[in-house]
Write an enzyme that holds these catalytic residues in place. Structure first.
Site, PDB file in Angstrom:
ATOM      1  N   GLU A  31       0.874  -1.205  -0.095  1.00  0.00           N
ATOM      2  CA  GLU A  31      -0.034   0.099   0.045  1.00  0.00           C
ATOM      3  C   GLU A  31       0.749   1.344   0.024  1.00  0.00           C
ATOM      4  O   GLU A  31       0.330   2.285  -0.270  1.00  0.00           O
ATOM      5  CB  GLU A  31      -0.880  -0.113   1.062  1.00  0.00           C
ATOM      6  CG  GLU A  31      -1.777  -1.130   1.405  1.00  0.00           C
ATOM      7  CD  GLU A  31      -3.117  -0.814   0.012  1.00  0.00           C
ATOM      8  OE1 GLU A  31      -3.225   0.539  -0.556  1.00  0.00           O
ATOM      9  OE2 GLU A  31      -3.471  -1.903  -0.354  1.00  0.00           O
TER      10      GLU A  31
ATOM     11  N   SER B 235     -27.224 -25.423  53.294  1.00  0.00           N
ATOM     12  CA  SER B 235     -26.468 -25.401  54.362  1.00  0.00           C
ATOM     13  C   SER B 235     -25.022 -25.308  53.793  1.00  0.00           C
ATOM     14  O   SER B 235     -23.889 -25.509  54.757  1.00  0.00           O
ATOM     15  CB  SER B 235     -26.399 -27.103  54.673  1.00  0.00           C
ATOM     16  OG  SER B 235     -27.724 -27.273  55.302  1.00  0.00           O
TER      17      SER B 235
END
Length: 782
Positions: A90, A349
């Protein structure tokens, strides 16, 4: 003289010229600064929230608000290979120009003018970023704006950051933007794992995103990719071997579904606001655990049990490595999207081990200490055991093994409810914080709200020598920074070890009957829990490596008769342990230095007294555990026929002897009488004794002080009168509003019909000890 004057007057003109030149030279820069303030750079980019596992692989992602997949590529993911390929294709002068390449612009203008059409562009990577940030029509004016934005980008960001922005904004067709989105969706990889061929395939698509679509135009993409690879070979950007390997690599990619793994945790972490959440999840463990939970619940649905949640903690790192919020996230019929791991439920519990550990640290208990498991009344609250039975005197160890409720409530009353709540607040129990003012002793039996996350973190503390660590869901957790205190001592090392020993026994009533669930299982300590109405089943276990928490039930809150922690949740816990810790070498916790053993009386669990004959060994914490001497037998002076007893004030000079009698409290004595258990009772006290005993007065158990009782006007029912007394009492006398009513034996119950309004109840024993309480009676029409 004239020459000097001319030189003198010419100097200001020269200075003004120099200043004008400087202003002319700086004017573009000053203009840029002004425009940069007036027209700030539109660089706020919204990224998709992504969740990664602990290796950095994307396991979940969320769309942006504009319905785009725009996953942020981090700087470390821009590998040298990716950087080199993109820059070479690019903008080969990217690292040398200030955002705009004058040579490229000149060449483009010349070619376009010479040919009369647009044959080449001059956009640098920086200019392309500007265009992607602010898309506009292609005009000369917009090109100037693009150039200005490019200078702004170079002014604000480094070259690496500009390249990162570029890779994050590249279009890849449809709603896919950015190299990371494309790599994950098309190749199921992170950008830093892409090959040269895959990088070049992604590099050519942004130029023609409409015609080069992976999965639909793969041959065209390969042709374009190979054309650029050929150019790279000619220009010498890559070695010949790398180019040949890339040319021969086929393109078999297609669009895949975005990863949607660990959905409950993903939604939880999304709330943090971070764009990239690097979770602590071990993907292989997560997937195995999800399958085990789903398969297990599939087999439970015939019983009406439709959902489960589980989580696995690595005890050495304190990180959550697996997190399952429901059996099937996408099951809409059973509310699969509800996060059961974070839902507030009744813990049953499961908090009992913590309470017993705190009691041992407070010097209130040791494993062999005896606690009476008989009926008890705490201002109207009368807890019951799971099986509705009483067991008499039991050790703390037995009470924990069998998850007895009454000893746990007694332990909480001894330790202090508020102190226990403070410990839960230290462990970040959010619902307890909200409800702390209205919580009572029932909270130890599940009368409070808790989540699987909170409970599992508490049990993980037992595995880390009593130190509590907040659960870590992110690799870079802010609470894990050096210098910041994360851990808190929840229980001592000694208590943590004793709890681990007691909770690891296999001869327990909560051990599953199905032996296949325990086959080849590593040694673990675990505790079960079942909430009121059988709506929630819990099982949480741990060893040195992992802590695993399991919840089973229905999100609707519907109870199931067969739902229990022992029979439903524990088999799932064992399956998970068998999977994640299959190769466990059996390493267990070492005995800490602050723990010792001593001889205690078997009957009471206390330091032996002079009358103790049966002795056993018990663990204790030096300088912490109680040193009270056992008095389960007391010496009482009685007459020759053992028909009456004497105190020091009425003991005769002769005609008596001293015998040993069981030292039983009123509650234990009443329990033994109800079950017709024979015990040696202390004879009634000398009736001629003038000493009035103030201690040991009767305790009224059938009514609660200052309570209001509603009685049906049409069908009134009488109220019961019952009490508990000392073993030396043979008769009690009842008074209603200071009027004599009846006498009875201590263990019997009588009834009376009260009048409306305040009523005073009095009970006096045959030693003259008295107890009063007030109630209010209201007649109502039901």
């Amino acid at each position: 003289m004239i020459t000097r004057l001319q030189t003198y007057f010419s100097q200001p003109n020269r200075a003004r010229s120099w200043l004008k030149g400087l202003l002319v030279f700086l004017s573009p820069f000053l203009l840029f600064i002004l425009l940069n303030i007036v027209f700030p750079l539109p660089d706020r980019v919204e990224y998709s929230t992504i969740i990664t596992d602990r290796k950095g692989e994307v396991i979940h992602a969320f769309l942006c608000t504009d319905q785009q997949w725009r996953m942020k590529t981090e700087l470390e993911e821009i590998s040298p290979l990716l950087q080199k390929a993109i820059v070479a294709k690019e903008d080969k002068w990217f690292y040398r120009h200030p955002g705009v390449n004058p040579l490229a612009i000149g060449r483009a203008v010349f070619n376009n003018v010479a040919t009369g059409r647009r044959t080449s562009g001059a956009s640098t990577i920086t200019m392309q970023v500007a265009k992607l940030l602010e898309p506009k029509r292609r005009t000369y004016l917009n090109k100037l704006v693009e150039v200005f934005r490019a200078f702004q980008l170079e002014w604000k960001y480094s070259k690496q950051e500009i390249l990162q922005l570029y890779l994050n904004l590249l279009p890849y067709g449809g709603n896919i933007q950015g190299v990371k989105s494309a790599a994950v969706i098309y190749f199921r990889k992170n950008p830093d794992h892409l090959s040269l061929a895959e990088i070049m395939a992604l590099a050519v698509i942004p130029n023609r995103p409409g015609s080069l679509v992976i999965g639909r135009n793969n041959p065209a993409i390969v042709d374009e990719r190979n054309r650029w690879l050929g150019r790279f070979r000619e220009e010498g950007h890559f070695s010949g071997q790398d180019i040949r390997d890339a040319l021969e690599e086929p393109l078999v990619a297609e669009r895949h579904a975005v990863p949607r793994l660990a959905p409950h945790l993903a939604y939880k972490l999304k709330q943090s606001g971070q764009v990239i959440c690097h979770s602590t999840i071990e993907l292989n463990t997560q997937l195995k655990a999800e399958k085990i939970v789903a398969d297990y619940i599939r087999g439970q649905r015939l019983q009406g049990i439709r959902n489960a949640a589980a989580m696995i903690i690595d005890n050495r790192s304190h990180k959550v490595v697996a997190y399952i919020g429901s059996a099937d996230f996408y099951d809409t019929t059973d509310a699969g999207q509800v996060n059961g791991a974070a839902a507030v439920r009744q813990p049953g519990s499961t908090l009992k081990p913590l309470l017993y550990g705190l009691c041992m640290d407070g010097g209130l208990m040791t494993p062999r200490l005896m606690i009476s498991d008989v009926s008890v009344n705490y201002n109207g609250y009368m807890p019951e055991n799971y099986d509705k039975e009483f067991n008499g005197n039991v050790t703390m160890e037995y009470a924990l093994d069998h998850s007895l409720n009454i000893p746990a409530v007694k332990a909480l009353s001894w330790y202090g409810k508020d102190r226990f709540i403070a410990k839960l607040l230290d462990c970040r129990f959010e619902q307890v914080r909200k409800d702390q003012r209205k919580l009572g002793l029932s909270m130890i039996l599940g009368g409070c709200g808790a989540t699987l996350e909170e409970l599992t973190a508490v049990f993980a503390a037992f595995a880390t020598r009593g130190d509590y660590y907040p659960l870590q869901y992110l690799e870079q957790d802010s609470s894990a920074k050096p210098g910041r205190a994360r851990k808190k001592q929840l229980v001592s090392q000694a208590s943590a070890y004793l709890l681990s020993e007691m909770l690891s026994k296999v001869n327990r009533p909560d051990f599953p009957l199905n032996w296949q669930s325990t086959e080849k299982m590593p040694k673990i300590a675990w505790k079960t829990g079942t909430s009121y109405g059988r709506r929630d089943a819990w099982s949480i276990g741990y060893n040195k490596d992992y802590t695993i928490g399991v919840w089973v039930g229905n999100f609707s809150g519907v109870g199931v008769p067969g739902l229990s922690g022992a029979e439903v949740a524990t088999p799932l816990l064992f399956r998970l342990f068998n999977t994640v810790d299959y190769d466990n070498e059996g390493e267990w916790f070492e005995v800490p230095n602050g723990l010792d053993s001593r001889i205690v009386c078997e009957v009471s669990g206390k330091v032996p007294g002079e009358h103790c004959t049966n002795l056993v060994t018990d663990h204790f914490i030096p300088l912490v555990s109680g040193t009270e001497t056992c008095e389960h037998l007391i010496e009482v002076a009685v007459d020759e026929k053992e028909t009456r007893s004497y105190c020091r004030n009425c003991m005769p000079e002769a005609g008596y002897r001293k015998l040993l009698y069981p030292n039983l409290g009123p509650e234990m004595q009443s329990w033994m009488e109800e079950r017709k258990i024979v015990f040696k009772r202390i004879p009634p006290h000398n009736p001629d004794c003038e000493m009035v005993f103030r201690e040991g007065a009767p305790r009224i158990t059938s009514l609660s002080a200052n309570e209001e009782y509603l009685i049906d006007q049409s069908d009134p029912e009488p109220l019961q009168l019952a009490c508990r007394t000392g073993s030396d009492v043979s008769r009690v006398y009842w008074y209603i509003n200071d009027q004599y009513y009846k006498s009875a034996s201590p263990g019997s119950s009588i009834f009376f019909m009260p009048s409306e309004g305040p009523v005073k109840i009095s009970c006096t024993d045959d030693k003259g000890r008295n107890t009063n309480l007030w109630i209010r009676v209201r007649m109502v029409a039901f």
